[in-house]
Design a protein around this motif. Structure first.
Motif, mmCIF file in Angstrom:
data_model
loop_
_atom_site.group_PDB
_atom_site.id
_atom_site.type_symbol
_atom_site.label_atom_id
_atom_site.label_comp_id
_atom_site.label_asym_id
_atom_site.label_seq_id
_atom_site.Cartn_x
_atom_site.Cartn_y
_atom_site.Cartn_z
ATOM 1 N N THR A 12 1.054 -1.473 0.317
ATOM 2 C CA THR A 12 0.001 0.190 0.164
ATOM 3 C C THR A 12 1.114 1.429 0.345
ATOM 4 O O THR A 12 2.217 1.378 -0.588
ATOM 5 N N SER B 132 1.469 5.209 -1.070
ATOM 6 C CA SER B 132 1.201 6.412 -1.777
ATOM 7 C C SER B 132 1.637 6.033 -3.390
ATOM 8 O O SER B 132 1.386 6.153 -4.370
ATOM 9 N N HIS C 9 12.510 1.553 5.924
ATOM 10 C CA HIS C 9 11.406 0.182 6.102
ATOM 11 C C HIS C 9 10.598 -0.407 4.758
ATOM 12 O O HIS C 9 10.710 0.014 3.512
ATOM 13 N N ARG D 299 -0.662 12.444 7.835
ATOM 14 C CA ARG D 299 -1.150 12.895 6.707
ATOM 15 C C ARG D 299 -2.358 12.426 6.229
ATOM 16 O O ARG D 299 -3.302 12.403 6.117
ATOM 17 N N LYS E 174 13.353 10.629 -1.245
ATOM 18 C CA LYS E 174 14.102 8.967 -1.103
ATOM 19 C C LYS E 174 15.108 9.181 -1.533
ATOM 20 O O LYS E 174 16.074 7.910 -1.107
HETATM 21 C C1 F6R Z 1 3.144 -0.143 2.587
HETATM 22 C C2 F6R Z 1 3.787 -0.294 2.760
HETATM 23 C C3 F6R Z 1 5.741 0.172 4.074
HETATM 24 C C4 F6R Z 1 5.579 1.239 2.357
HETATM 25 C C5 F6R Z 1 5.853 2.800 2.946
HETATM 26 C C6 F6R Z 1 5.950 3.850 1.379
HETATM 27 O O1 F6R Z 1 2.130 -1.734 2.745
HETATM 28 O O2 F6R Z 1 5.102 -1.896 3.538
HETATM 29 O O3 F6R Z 1 6.930 -0.121 3.810
HETATM 30 O O4 F6R Z 1 5.826 1.010 0.805
HETATM 31 O O5 F6R Z 1 6.062 3.260 3.364
HETATM 32 O O6 F6R Z 1 5.695 4.591 1.532
HETATM 33 P P1 F6R Z 1 5.241 5.468 1.042
HETATM 34 O O7 F6R Z 1 4.530 4.434 -1.168
HETATM 35 O O8 F6R Z 1 3.777 6.210 0.718
HETATM 36 O O9 F6R Z 1 6.359 6.482 -0.028
#
Ligand code: F6R
Length: 249
Positions: free
Chosen positions: A36, A38, A138, A167, A202
């Motif tokens: 999941t 963004s 992570h 958020r 990132k």
């Molecule tokens: C979600 C998950 C998290 C996200 C990570 C990046 O299932 O496993 O490890 O992939 O926090 O999140 P975004 O894509 O929102 O920057």
């Protein structure tokens, strides 16, 4: 490790969606590990479109999600089950009984982990595991620590992750403090791992995770040891890595 450098987020989403749809075409009854957050939203949009245009069939696909907040019900709009239903499952011809997410409502956290591991063992290793990347390195909710945890476990989310999730909630108090996550051992047992990342925010963690030492302090760094690890990252996310400007990376 194979790296696909893409122009921007859209380009990243297109490349990654194509890898996932290729997997489904090659093996219609494949097991997909899903994420999941963004970053994968653009990928899911493209997979939905391919399905609706008749180019992609989800009818035999099984999915296993990486994680779920503890204590949040599937109908809560912030739950990961809700996210997956909204962004993918409700919009494609998948059999929802073959879509698995940890049970956030199981009161006994050890039982929740045990049951999810039983499901993961029963469906077998993912043919393709999709991952995003947290700012602290992570993957799933495997937070930095002093060892890699193999199986599903309940984690106390780090302050940084809680702030990143803030958020999505009305107030800080509502942000869950705990989550269930698939373990690193299970992620590493996937036949193929596809990590997607975009944006300059990132860039530092991309460099640390994939070009620095392998350490549980940066959980994603373990992917350097995966035999079929594909990183699909936009230029901004790769901006701190010393890579050739063109050609195969
Ligand atoms: C979600 C998950 C998290 C996200 C990570 C990046 O299932 O496993 O490890 O992939 O926090 O999140 P975004 O894509 O929102 O920057």
């Amino acid at each position: 490790m194979k790296i696909y450098r893409t122009k921007d987020y859209d380009d990243m989403s297109r490349r990654a969606a194509n890898l996932i749809s290729a997997q489904i075409v090659i093996k219609p009854d494949c097991v997909l590990g899903l994420a999941t957050g963004s970053t994968p939203i653009g990928i899911y949009r493209r997979l939905v479109r391919q399905n609706q245009e008749g180019d992609l069939d989800f009818s035999q696909v099984t999915t296993v999600n990486l994680d779920e907040y503890r204590g949040i019900s599937p109908d809560n709009s912030q739950s990961y089950r809700f996210f997956m239903n909204e962004n993918l499952f409700n919009q494609v011809n998948i059999d929802k009984r073959m879509t698995y997410v940890p049970d956030g409502m199981e009161a006994d956290s050890q039982a929740a982990c045990r049951k999810y591991d039983e499901i993961l063992r029963a469906v077998g290793p993912a043919d393709l595991q999709l991952l995003g990347l947290g700012h602290n390195g992570h993957i799933g909710f495997n937070e930095p620590g002093d060892h890699f945890k193999k199986e599903t476990h309940c984690v106390t989310l780090s302050e940084r992750t809680i702030q990143a999730n803030r958020r999505f909630f009305d107030s800080e108090e509502e942000v869950p403090r705990e989550a269930y996550t698939m373990g690193i051992g299970t992620i590493m047992s996937a036949r193929k791992v596809l990590l997607v990342v975009a944006g300059e925010d990132k860039a530092e963690i991309v460099k640390t995770a994939f070009f620095g030492p392998v350490t549980p302090q940066v959980p994603a760094s373990i992917l350097q040891f995966h035999p079929d690890f594909v990183l699909v990252a936009d230029e901004a996310a790769l901006s701190q890595c010393d890579l050739p400007l063109s050609g195969q990376l």
